[in-house]
Design an enzyme around this catalytic site. Structure first.
Site, short mmCIF file in Angstrom:
data_model
loop_
_atom_site.label_atom_id
_atom_site.label_comp_id
_atom_site.label_asym_id
_atom_site.label_seq_id
_atom_site.Cartn_x
_atom_site.Cartn_y
_atom_site.Cartn_z
N ALA A 163 0.82 -1.21 0.00
CA ALA A 163 0.00 0.00 0.00
C ALA A 163 0.86 1.26 0.00
O ALA A 163 0.44 2.30 -0.51
CB ALA A 163 -0.92 -0.01 1.21
N TYR A 164 2.06 1.16 0.57
CA TYR A 164 2.95 2.33 0.64
C TYR A 164 3.26 2.84 -0.76
O TYR A 164 3.14 4.04 -1.04
CB TYR A 164 4.22 1.94 1.37
CG TYR A 164 5.23 3.05 1.52
CD1 TYR A 164 5.07 4.03 2.50
CD2 TYR A 164 6.34 3.12 0.69
CE1 TYR A 164 5.99 5.06 2.64
CE2 TYR A 164 7.28 4.15 0.83
CZ TYR A 164 7.09 5.10 1.81
OH TYR A 164 8.01 6.12 1.94
N GLY A 165 3.67 1.95 -1.65
CA GLY A 165 3.98 2.36 -3.01
C GLY A 165 2.78 2.95 -3.73
O GLY A 165 2.90 3.93 -4.47
#
Length: 259
Positions: A163-165
């Site tokens: 989810a970070y990317g």
């Protein structure tokens, strides 16, 4: 024209007001320090009171004008309240830096709703809320600078981007949308894209010497980044010198992305 006068005319932030989220540690703190030392009055927004107080004390010791606002940016109401509190200190900001972020990266098959929502709330929704609060006012006054801090994961998947990317890729798209909306009225919107930087956010990898060395070897300069590496780029993007630069993602990564 004397050199100092020329540089001041290009890069001075005297008379400007800046708001920096995540400004009590890592890249955010380095940017807040750079903007303050370039003459801006800086309001630092973050979660931890002790780190906020220490950051502002350090800036005040330099002779800078600085203040802090403790806030929870993981909910929209918290971001809205933080924006209002920050604007009440030195006035409506000319510069907004979105550096606050969470770095939750479980393997994709264990990425649940809670991690997804928490990541998007801080990394994407808070910059949107703050931009919506401050951007139109900047445009009305004819000058504004919005600077986001993104990630290599916005452009390539590695070390479990998850989810970070996704959040950082969307953040760069947000910058382009903001640039389209407000640049014709003097508000530039750009993104700084770090390589691997030795900050508390990356402590999990930085504490592994082999992984840190492997990442350094992927750069062209032969080392991992430091928070201070972002000072010059931040002052440039916040100043009048960058008036014709907008909607861009600028890599501060020692050549990591092209090596």
């Amino acid at each position: 024209m004397p050199v100092q006068r020329f540089l001041s005319d290009l890069f001075s932030l005297e008379g400007r007001v800046a708001v920096v989220t995540g400004g009590s540690s890592g890249i955010g703190r380095a940017i807040a320090t750079a903007l303050a030392r370039a003459g801006a009055s800086v309001v630092v927004i973050a979660r931890r009171e002790a780190e906020l107080a220490a950051t502002v004390a350090e800036l005040t010791a330099f002779g800078c004008k600085a203040a802090w606002v403790q806030a929870d940016l993981s909910v929209r109401a918290g971001a809205r309240e933080a924006a209002d509190e920050a604007a009440a200190v030195f006035g409506e900001p000319d510069i907004l830096v979105n550096s606050a972020g969470v770095n939750l990266r479980p393997p994709m098959d264990r990425l649940d709703d809670e991690v997804w929502d928490a990541t998007m709330a801080v990394n994407l929704e808070a910059p949107f809320v703050l931009g919506r609060r401050f951007g139109p006012g900047m445009a009305e006054r004819g000058f504004g600078r919005i600077i986001h801090v993104s990630s290599q994961q916005a452009h390539r998947a590695f070390v479990q981007s998850g989810a970070y990317g996704v959040s950082k890729g969307a953040l760069e798209s947000l910058a382009r949308s903001q640039a389209e909306a407000w640049s014709s009225r003097g508000v530039t919107c750009n993104t700084l894209v770090p390589g691997f930087v030795m900050t508390p956010l990356n402590e999990r990898i930085a504490s592994d010497p082999e992984k840190a060395a492997a990442l350094a070897a992927r750069t062209m300069v032969g080392r991992n980044g430091l928070a201070e590496d972002f000072a010059g780029a931040a002052v440039f993007l916040a100043s009048g010198a960058s008036g014709y630069l907008t909607g861009q993602s600028i890599f501060i990564d020692g050549g990591f992305s092209v090596h």
